[in-house]
Scaffold this active site. Structure first.
Site, PDB file in Angstrom:
ATOM      1  N   SER A 155      -5.163   3.275  -7.618  1.00 43.43           N
ATOM      2  CA  SER A 155      -5.228   2.835  -6.223  1.00 43.43           C
ATOM      3  C   SER A 155      -3.933   2.398  -5.589  1.00 43.43           C
ATOM      4  O   SER A 155      -3.923   2.118  -4.392  1.00 43.43           O
ATOM      5  CB  SER A 155      -6.253   1.699  -6.085  1.00 43.43           C
ATOM      6  OG  SER A 155      -7.553   2.217  -6.247  1.00 43.43           O
TER       7      SER A 155
ATOM      8  N   SER B  52      -7.343   3.268  -3.300  1.00 46.14           N
ATOM      9  CA  SER B  52      -7.972   2.383  -2.343  1.00 46.14           C
ATOM     10  C   SER B  52      -6.954   1.614  -1.472  1.00 46.14           C
ATOM     11  O   SER B  52      -7.360   1.021  -0.475  1.00 46.14           O
ATOM     12  CB  SER B  52      -8.882   1.374  -3.038  1.00 46.14           C
ATOM     13  OG  SER B  52      -8.166   0.562  -3.926  1.00 46.14           O
TER      14      SER B  52
ATOM     15  N   LYS C   2      -2.623  -6.377   0.651  1.00 46.63           N
ATOM     16  CA  LYS C   2      -3.886  -5.625   0.648  1.00 46.63           C
ATOM     17  C   LYS C   2      -5.042  -6.611   0.815  1.00 46.63           C
ATOM     18  O   LYS C   2      -5.021  -7.701   0.215  1.00 46.63           O
ATOM     19  CB  LYS C   2      -4.007  -4.869  -0.670  1.00 46.63           C
ATOM     20  CG  LYS C   2      -5.268  -4.020  -0.808  1.00 46.63           C
ATOM     21  CD  LYS C   2      -5.256  -3.278  -2.153  1.00 46.63           C
ATOM     22  CE  LYS C   2      -6.474  -2.374  -2.313  1.00 46.63           C
ATOM     23  NZ  LYS C   2      -6.467  -1.695  -3.619  1.00 46.63           N
TER      24      LYS C   2
END
Lengths: 95, 495, 483
Positions: free
Chosen positions: B179, B155, B80
């Site tokens: 997330s 997210s 990420k």
């Protein structure tokens, strides 16, 4: 809770984020709805409850007093917006 | 080499590589081709490093020929973009770090690299990890592989989508309010958030320090167990990192199977979870899943979490407060975006940050600044930390009568792009089931358990007490042995 | 109308650790800009603070030295504000629960005698970087002055020591400042180098009419880095405030800077009405836990403190209080003294010489006692020669100067310069006889009743022997021969 435009501007300045007058009204409306959500927790009775700032009862670990870092400023300053003679450049503040 | 092989789960790839049915170079090249074909549509990846990946793949094949390869050697991983990867752009989905090249790597990156994994690229995300739909990225939203008109969740939307589309078998994420779990649910993959402190936060660009938790995505629970085992560990550079003996998170999964593998497991069902705007299709899928768990030998018990409904308001005080402070370092002085023109220092700060941050990030910084400010600290921040303890106590009491808590990860399946982006509060309520896990620091995972009438995935959340990861993963694994939701692939991305 | 001055001092002492408080970067002074600023110090995204054990040890040592309470649990808090020398946009400090609570420092006030200045607290925090305000030619908008930021100092460990507003004059504040300075150096937690910025003060000053219970509005004068500036700044500020009130005005609470060139304090341009620091416990740092065992280990290793030593010197050696106080103003001075006494030198002689000749020589050469070219062993050797009569006290000064200049040890110099005192009775008698014979006029004056003439004759004898004659013997012989 009602948030005045003045307060929005004050908070924005504390946070060093420029908010244009056009943005301010929209920001205020959105913030008000967020504060309405937050407000739900304020009614709960929390007398005598110890605040929880960490997920566990952690002990702060301590580091031995030894120099372990080498000079990497050349690599770190490659990503800097403005550097001269190894110094980070910013607009001067007159005290 | 047959195409289906490269889209197989991690555990199978590991075996294939070990048996030399597949080389790492073949695997990486095949997956890079899939990414090339499909990423334009999904926008899951922000950065791909072909050369580094192929170089690492060649090295992995050499190690394998020498007999020094491990179970994760030569398998691709995506990180990420909130996680620092030395020499690679790390943008946090933000204009503020649009061109920022990381000068060092995070602990979790180092761990997985040490295990031999091949870094393929960085995945898209909601800016600075703030969001539940991945519509807050400066680089455009991530589209759901199951239906490109829908959000992938956030997210960590990019990582979730990358797994769902079978671009990579493994990806990291971070979970501060859901997330990892929520995009896992919306994208139909597995995602686990371990106990706070089990994985070091060193190298994670901080959002909310007391809540941020690195974790992983995979196609199966067994995949997640393997990744978590490699990724976890004590790190002296993070003062909140736990110093505990390393765990093999797959130990229960690897144990012998009986006909009732979950016999003795008590599953708590919080009565407060009923309602909460949960979709009918979601509720039905959960019920069906629970029936499976019972067939595996588990029993369900009623539990009560009287304060859990306060999770969202509490979170939206604590997280923005910590974020407002953590993001102060983005000031245009030492790295990142700097405004092109300004009249003085203050103006430079104000313009730099106004230009560098997106609307949601700015909103949360303002909320956070407000709740910490003079006169409001007691009423908001302190209060929230007190209610947080009430919620944590609720869970502790619940675990007296159950081992795991199961329910929906998200009240709904994925929604259309743009549907909720104008109403922050509506967006915040997506996290209603996941947030408590961050407030308490306890581990939780989401696994696929069905689809809604539109063909969009539904996620089941399994929560446990602190350090119950192996138990959670095992329960998920046994469920996956008798169901096949986790094996489904979106038609568009079928191999 | 008589005014009472109320002063409190906040002192920032840079702790003498090898590495910084939250990172492993070096703390060495004078490095090239930004070569001692690690990822943590420049606040790269994703880095985290890790606390230095050495900083905590020094804080505990300080707490024990001032008789304060050591909090078993203390909390680090973030103090949020924007400034280019503060990379994170917040300073890690301690707010509600500091590591050290209370304590006091004994001083001898110029006006109030022996008093104790109470301390509110002392806490750990990190220092900020430095702004270098030279004109830097840089590309970009012409005419826009830039500042260069050096983050070598960012993350240096500080102990902030807060006194109660117990001082009543600038002079008293300086005495306290000096005592605190001596103490931190004595216990080895800070080198006290004020030119390098290791020790600096903020002074909180207010005035009120004599007898009034309520405190006046105070102003804070920041960043004073010498005792002289401290005194001057406070004196100016007191004058400014009293004149302002006497003229009918009101003192406004504000932060001020001292301009040593102009000799005045002036208001800092206020960035906003009141800084809202939004303190909250740092989520990256769990609470600091200090156990009894650790405190006891540190207590056991503590040196005898200056106050205790002062009392002991007076008691054991009957030294005057003021002399004892001066000897304990610096640990190395006190150590030197103790070594002289251990080598057999009479304590009062040792004290006289240290505070007299040795201190004068040190001041002249602008060096510290640790750099003295004459060791305590050498000086003890020389002082022994006074005690055993080899040289007179007067000639000893000459010997000392020669030793200081590196000409050798006492015995070598005495021999080389032929400075041995003449004490032989026969030799003295001969010398005196010669003096009397050569100075008949002065003898006559003495016999006529002029007492001073005796001294002249002594002087003549001393001159004739170039100071080597033992003056006591000369006196005795003269008396005998003059009758």
């Amino acid at each position: 809770m009602a948030l005045s435009l003045d307060e929005v501007r004050r908070i924005a300045h504390l946070a060093r984020i420029e908010i244009t007058p056009a943005e301010a009204a929209d920001v205020r409306a959105k913030l008000e709805s967020i504060f309405e959500l937050i407000g739900r927790m304020r009614a709960v009775d929390t007398t005598g409850i110890v605040p929880m700032s960490h997920a566990q009862d952690l002990v702060l670990p301590l580091r031995e007093d030894r120099v372990t870092e080498t000079d990497r400023h050349a690599s770190y300053q490659q990503v800097a917006p403005a550097v001269e003679d190894g110094l980070y450049l910013v607009p001067k503040v007159i005290e | 080499m047959s195409p289906p092989m490269i889209t197989a789960p991690l555990t199978e790839l590991s075996q294939a590589l070990a048996a030399k049915r597949l080389s790492s170079v073949e695997l990486i090249e095949g997956l890079l081709a899939r990414i090339d074909r499909g990423n334009g549509r999904l926008n899951a990846f922000l950065t791909i490093d072909r050369e580094r990946a192929l170089g690492a793949a060649r090295l992995a094949d050499v190690q394998r020929s020498r007999g020094t390869a491990g179970p994760l050697t030569g398998i691709p991983i995506a990180h990420k973009d909130v996680i620092m990867t030395e020499g690679l752009k790390t943008t946090c989905g933000s204009r503020m770090l649009e061109k920022f090249i990381a000068p060092y790597s995070a602990f979790v990156v180092e761990q997985l690299a040490a295990a031999g994994m091949v870094l393929v690229g960085k995945t898209n995300m909601d800016e600075f990890a703030m969001g539940s739909s991945n519509e807050n990225s400066f680089f455009g939203p991530v589209r759901n592989p199951w239906n490109a008109d829908f959000v992938a969740g956030g997210s960590s939307g990019g990582s979730a989508a990358a797994i769902a589309a079978r671009f990579v078998p493994a990806a990291t994420g971070t979970d501060t309010g859901g997330s990892i779990r929520q995009p896992a649910a919306l994208s139909g993959v597995c995602g686990i958030k371990p106990t706070y402190g089990v994985c070091s936060r060193y190298g994670l660009v901080a959002f909310a320090s007391s809540l941020d938790t690195p974790g992983v995505f995979g196609q199966t629970a067994a995949d997640c167990a393997m990744l978590l085992t490699a990724m976890a560990g004590h790190d002296a550079r993070d003062s909140t990192s736990l110093d505990r003996p390393r765990e093999d998170y797959a130990r229960d999964i690897d144990a012998a199977v009986t006909s009732k593998p979950l016999a003795g497991l008590r599953i708590g069902l919080p009565r407060e979870y009923a309602g909460e705007g949960t979709d009918v299709a979601v509720a039905r899928a959960i019920e069906t899943a629970l029936a499976e768990f019972r067939r595996l030998g588990a029993v369900t018990v009623d539990v009560s979490l009287p304060n859990v409904h306060l999770s969202v308001p509490v979170y939206y005080v604590i997280a923005p407060a910590e974020a407002s402070s953590n993001l102060s370092r983005f000031d245009g002085v030492r790295y990142g975006h700097r405004a092109a023109s300004y009249s003085d220092l203050d103006d430079m700060y104000c313009k730099t940050r106004a230009e560098g941050f997106g609307a949601e990030v700015k909103r949360r910084i303002l909320v956070g600044t407000y709740v910490l400010s003079h006169g409001y600290y007691d009423a908001y921040y302190l209060k929230a930390q007190q209610v947080r303890r009430l919620i944590a106590d609720d869970f502790r009491r619940a675990y007296d009568s159950c081992d795991l808590i199961i329910g929906p990860t998200s009240p709904t399946a994925a929604f259309r792009l743009g549907e909720k982006s104008d109403d922050p509060v509506k967006m915040y309520l997506n996290d209603i089931f996941t947030i408590a896990g961050n407030l308490t620091g306890a581990p939780a995972m989401s696994i696929p358990c069905g689809f809604d009438e539109r063909g969009l995935p539904i996620g089941l959340q399994i929560q446990g007490d602190h350090f119950a990861e192996a138990k959670i993963l095992n329960a998920a694994h046994r469920y996956q042995q008798v169901t096949d939701w986790h094996r489904r692939i979106p038609t568009e991305f079928a191999p | 109308m008589t005014w009472e001055v109320v002063i409190g001092l906040e002192t920032h002492a840079q702790l003498s650790t090898a590495s910084k408080i939250f990172s492993g970067a070096s703390t060495a002074f004078g490095a090239t800009p930004n070569t001692q600023a690690s990822a943590v110090d420049i606040a790269l995204p994703g880095v985290l603070p890790v606390l230095n054990r050495g900083a905590v040890e020094r804080a505990i040592r300080f707490g024990l030295a001032v008789g304060a309470a050591i909090n078993r649990k203390s909390v680090f808090a973030r103090k949020n504000y924007f400034y280019p020398d503060l990379p994170k946009g917040y300073q890690i400090s301690q707010y509600e629960i500091p590591v050290v609570q209370g304590g006091s420092v004994a001083i001898v006030s110029p006006t109030r005698g022996e008093i104790r200045i109470a301390l509110t607290r002392a806490h750990l925090e990190e220092d900020a970087g430095k702004s270098l305000h030279e004109r830097i030619a840089s590309p970009g908008t012409p005419g826009h002055e830039m500042t260069g930021i050096d983050l070598n100092r960012a993350g240096m460990p500080l102990l902030e020591i807060v006194s109660e507003p117990d001082m009543r004059s600038a002079a008293e504040a300086v005495v306290y400042a000096k005592a605190l300075h001596a103490l931190v150096r004595w216990i080895g937690i800070c080198d006290g180098n004020m030119q390098e910025g290791s020790f600096r003060f903020d002074a909180n000053v207010s005035v009120r009419r004599q007898g009034e219970a309520k405190l006046g509005t105070r102003c804070e004068i920041k960043n004073l880095n010498s005792f002289r500036f401290l005194q001057q700044a406070i004196e100016f500020e007191v004058r400014r405030q009293t004149e302002l009130i006497e003229d009918g005005g009101k003192v406004v609470q504000e932060t001020r800077l001292y301009d040593p060139d102009r000799g005045e304090t002036r208001s800092m341009r206020s960035k906003e009405d009141a800084q809202d620091y939004r303190y909250f416990p740092d989520p990256d740092l769990p609470p600091l836990s200090i156990d009894e065992a650790w405190i006891e280990r540190i207590r056991a290793d503590m040196p005898e403190l200056p106050e205790a030593m002062r009392t002991r010197l007076v008691r054991e050696y009957a030294l005057p209080g003021a002399e004892a106080a001066m000897l304990v103003s610096q640990r190395e001075m006190a150590g030197y003294f103790e070594r002289l006494v251990a080598a057999g030198v009479d304590p009062r002689l040792a004290g006289n010489w240290l505070l007299g000749e040795v201190s004068a020589a040190l001041n002249k050469a602008e060096i510290d006692i640790v750099q003295a070219p004459v060791s305590s062993a050498s000086l003890a050797g020389m002082l022994r020669r006074i005690a055993d009569g080899t040289i007179s006290g007067k000639l000893a000064k000459q010997v000392f100067e020669a030793m200081w200049a590196g000409e050798g040890d006492a015995d070598a110099i005495i021999a080389a310069r032929g400075l041995r005192q003449i004490s032989d009775a026969g030799a003295i008698e001969q010398i005196v006889a010669d003096v009397l014979a050569a100075n008949a006029a002065i003898v006559a004056e003495y016999k006529a009743g002029k007492e001073k003439a005796f001294q002249s004759l002594v002087g003549k004898a001393m001159a004739a022997t170039r100071g080597k004659a033992n003056p006591i013997e000369v006196n005795a012989a003269l008396k005998k021969m003059l009758g």
